[in-house]
Design a protein around this motif. Sequence first.
Motif, PDB file in Angstrom:
ATOM      1  N   SER A   8       0.719  -1.180   0.016  1.00  0.00           N
ATOM      2  CA  SER A   8       0.088   0.030  -0.029  1.00  0.00           C
ATOM      3  C   SER A   8       0.905   1.242   0.111  1.00  0.00           C
ATOM      4  CB  SER A   8      -0.930   0.072   1.114  1.00  0.00           C
ATOM      5  OG  SER A   8      -0.205  -0.048   2.452  1.00  0.00           O
ATOM      6  N   SER A   9       2.105   1.095   0.656  1.00  0.00           N
ATOM      7  CA  SER A   9       2.768   2.224   0.601  1.00  0.00           C
ATOM      8  C   SER A   9       3.548   2.528  -0.675  1.00  0.00           C
ATOM      9  CB  SER A   9       3.908   2.342   1.756  1.00  0.00           C
ATOM     10  OG  SER A   9       4.733   1.228   1.620  1.00  0.00           O
ATOM     11  N   LYS A  10       3.930   1.553  -1.393  1.00  0.00           N
ATOM     12  CA  LYS A  10       4.258   1.561  -2.755  1.00  0.00           C
ATOM     13  C   LYS A  10       3.272   1.930  -3.723  1.00  0.00           C
ATOM     14  CE  LYS A  10       6.949  -0.801  -6.112  1.00  0.00           C
ATOM     15  NZ  LYS A  10       7.856  -2.253  -6.358  1.00  0.00           N
ATOM     16  N   THR A  11       1.916   1.767  -3.653  1.00  0.00           N
ATOM     17  CA  THR A  11       0.939   2.272  -4.278  1.00  0.00           C
ATOM     18  C   THR A  11       0.876   3.789  -3.957  1.00  0.00           C
ATOM     19  OG1 THR A  11       0.156   0.142  -4.282  1.00  0.00           O
ATOM     20  CG2 THR A  11      -1.434   2.056  -5.008  1.00  0.00           C
ATOM     21  N   LYS A  12       0.921   4.041  -2.884  1.00  0.00           N
ATOM     22  CA  LYS A  12       0.422   5.661  -2.587  1.00  0.00           C
ATOM     23  C   LYS A  12       1.955   6.373  -3.116  1.00  0.00           C
ATOM     24  CE  LYS A  12      -0.025   8.979   1.005  1.00  0.00           C
ATOM     25  NZ  LYS A  12      -0.059  10.020  -0.183  1.00  0.00           N
ATOM     26  N   GLU A  13       2.880   5.812  -3.056  1.00  0.00           N
ATOM     27  CA  GLU A  13       4.221   6.429  -3.785  1.00  0.00           C
ATOM     28  C   GLU A  13       4.009   6.597  -5.168  1.00  0.00           C
ATOM     29  OE1 GLU A  13       8.824   5.240  -4.327  1.00  0.00           O
ATOM     30  OE2 GLU A  13       7.946   4.670  -2.479  1.00  0.00           O
ATOM     31  N   ILE A  14       3.710   5.757  -5.945  1.00  0.00           N
ATOM     32  CA  ILE A  14       3.426   5.723  -7.443  1.00  0.00           C
ATOM     33  C   ILE A  14       2.339   6.887  -7.754  1.00  0.00           C
ATOM     34  CG2 ILE A  14       2.611   4.701  -9.448  1.00  0.00           C
ATOM     35  CD1 ILE A  14       3.999   2.093  -8.308  1.00  0.00           C
ATOM     36  N   GLN A  15       1.294   6.786  -6.765  1.00  0.00           N
ATOM     37  CA  GLN A  15       0.195   7.966  -7.170  1.00  0.00           C
ATOM     38  C   GLN A  15       0.769   9.242  -6.730  1.00  0.00           C
ATOM     39  OE1 GLN A  15      -2.798   6.514  -4.427  1.00  0.00           O
ATOM     40  NE2 GLN A  15      -3.652   5.080  -6.091  1.00  0.00           N
ATOM     41  N   ASP A  16       1.729   9.546  -6.012  1.00  0.00           N
ATOM     42  CA  ASP A  16       2.109  10.959  -5.435  1.00  0.00           C
ATOM     43  C   ASP A  16       3.062  11.367  -6.487  1.00  0.00           C
ATOM     44  OD1 ASP A  16       0.624  11.077  -3.456  1.00  0.00           O
ATOM     45  OD2 ASP A  16       1.986  10.399  -2.135  1.00  0.00           O
ATOM     46  N   GLN A  17       3.641  10.532  -7.598  1.00  0.00           N
ATOM     47  CA  GLN A  17       4.497  10.878  -8.534  1.00  0.00           C
ATOM     48  C   GLN A  17       3.863  11.649  -9.731  1.00  0.00           C
ATOM     49  OE1 GLN A  17       6.739   7.446  -9.792  1.00  0.00           O
ATOM     50  NE2 GLN A  17       7.612   7.162  -7.841  1.00  0.00           N
ATOM     51  N   LYS A  18       4.763  12.273 -10.255  1.00  0.00           N
ATOM     52  CA  LYS A  18       4.301  13.256 -11.369  1.00  0.00           C
ATOM     53  C   LYS A  18       3.821  12.170 -12.354  1.00  0.00           C
ATOM     54  CE  LYS A  18       5.585  16.858 -14.463  1.00  0.00           C
ATOM     55  NZ  LYS A  18       6.772  17.868 -14.728  1.00  0.00           N
ATOM     56  N   PRO A  19       2.526  12.085 -13.034  1.00  0.00           N
ATOM     57  CA  PRO A  19       2.321  11.250 -14.134  1.00  0.00           C
ATOM     58  C   PRO A  19       3.217  11.344 -15.208  1.00  0.00           C
ATOM     59  CG  PRO A  19       0.224  12.527 -13.349  1.00  0.00           C
ATOM     60  CD  PRO A  19       1.396  12.856 -12.723  1.00  0.00           C
ATOM     61  N   ARG A  20       3.740  10.287 -15.734  1.00  0.00           N
ATOM     62  CA  ARG A  20       4.319  10.236 -17.065  1.00  0.00           C
ATOM     63  C   ARG A  20       4.619   8.968 -18.090  1.00  0.00           C
ATOM     64  NH1 ARG A  20       9.364   7.492 -16.581  1.00  0.00           N
ATOM     65  NH2 ARG A  20      10.020   6.740 -14.354  1.00  0.00           N
ATOM     66  N   SER A  21       4.482   9.085 -19.005  1.00  0.00           N
ATOM     67  CA  SER A  21       4.638   7.629 -19.973  1.00  0.00           C
ATOM     68  C   SER A  21       5.924   6.785 -19.715  1.00  0.00           C
ATOM     69  CB  SER A  21       4.697   7.946 -21.460  1.00  0.00           C
ATOM     70  OG  SER A  21       3.323   8.708 -21.911  1.00  0.00           O
ATOM     71  N   LEU A  22       5.560   5.490 -19.639  1.00  0.00           N
ATOM     72  CA  LEU A  22       6.782   4.678 -19.180  1.00  0.00           C
ATOM     73  C   LEU A  22       7.270   3.874 -20.176  1.00  0.00           C
ATOM     74  CD1 LEU A  22       5.081   3.364 -15.588  1.00  0.00           C
ATOM     75  CD2 LEU A  22       6.888   5.042 -16.160  1.00  0.00           C
ATOM     76  N   ASN A  23       6.619   3.339 -21.001  1.00  0.00           N
ATOM     77  CA  ASN A  23       7.218   2.544 -22.115  1.00  0.00           C
ATOM     78  C   ASN A  23       6.128   2.289 -23.266  1.00  0.00           C
ATOM     79  OD1 ASN A  23       5.530   0.153 -21.577  1.00  0.00           O
ATOM     80  ND2 ASN A  23       6.550  -0.195 -19.588  1.00  0.00           N
ATOM     81  N   ASN A  24       6.562   1.756 -24.158  1.00  0.00           N
ATOM     82  CA  ASN A  24       5.717   1.658 -25.485  1.00  0.00           C
ATOM     83  C   ASN A  24       5.310  -0.004 -25.800  1.00  0.00           C
ATOM     84  OD1 ASN A  24       5.580   4.233 -26.006  1.00  0.00           O
ATOM     85  ND2 ASN A  24       7.341   4.051 -27.290  1.00  0.00           N
ATOM     86  N   ASP A  25       5.253  -0.794 -24.660  1.00  0.00           N
ATOM     87  CA  ASP A  25       5.031  -2.200 -24.786  1.00  0.00           C
ATOM     88  C   ASP A  25       3.995  -2.760 -25.104  1.00  0.00           C
ATOM     89  OD1 ASP A  25       7.698  -2.181 -23.750  1.00  0.00           O
ATOM     90  OD2 ASP A  25       7.183  -2.829 -21.614  1.00  0.00           O
ATOM     91  N   ILE A  26       2.737  -2.058 -24.637  1.00  0.00           N
ATOM     92  CA  ILE A  26       1.401  -2.761 -24.918  1.00  0.00           C
ATOM     93  C   ILE A  26       0.490  -1.688 -25.741  1.00  0.00           C
ATOM     94  CG2 ILE A  26      -0.858  -3.818 -23.932  1.00  0.00           C
ATOM     95  CD1 ILE A  26       1.091  -4.704 -21.496  1.00  0.00           C
ATOM     96  N   SER A  27       0.294  -1.728 -26.692  1.00  0.00           N
ATOM     97  CA  SER A  27      -0.567  -0.632 -27.370  1.00  0.00           C
ATOM     98  C   SER A  27      -2.038  -0.940 -27.253  1.00  0.00           C
ATOM     99  CB  SER A  27      -0.172  -0.844 -29.211  1.00  0.00           C
ATOM    100  OG  SER A  27      -0.727  -2.103 -29.398  1.00  0.00           O
TER     101      SER A  27
END
Length: 161
Positions: A8-27
Amino acid sequence: MAEGDGESSKTKEIQDQKPRSLNNDISTYVRFKNRCDRIATLFWFDFKGELVRYSILKKGEFIDMNTYVTHPWCARETVTNDRLVVDKRPVYYPTEGQFDTYRLVYIDIPVYSLRERCKQIIWKAFPDIDPKTLDIPRVLSRELDAKKTVSYTDYKGLHQT
């Protein structure tokens, strides 16, 4: 520490980060449709988290996008820069879909707080007046004054500007 606490703390950490694109793996394929009465500007968050304007949509207009599951999107009202929601969220992350089938996603007006709605009405009624000269609470005056220099990239933690 309980077993689920780390997750749950890892999920919160991801949500608090600035949104950005990560990869082009799954179209995936998305149809963004504006169903609100405001003109919407559709943005994609690039790999650095910067907003890239993709389209301006009037009510009823749509755009078909070939995108990726880890590519976030958002929308703002074109004239006022007020936040809009995409699929009922401030930041939309596409889901994996069927090949060549566009998932319909709506751009709508969110339920604004009373404070935010007051600022919108004041901004619209008095666009050329210095907010400090209005007989309104100082906190609203400061926030209205700050809105003049608002940045499209203020989505860290999905907070409204």
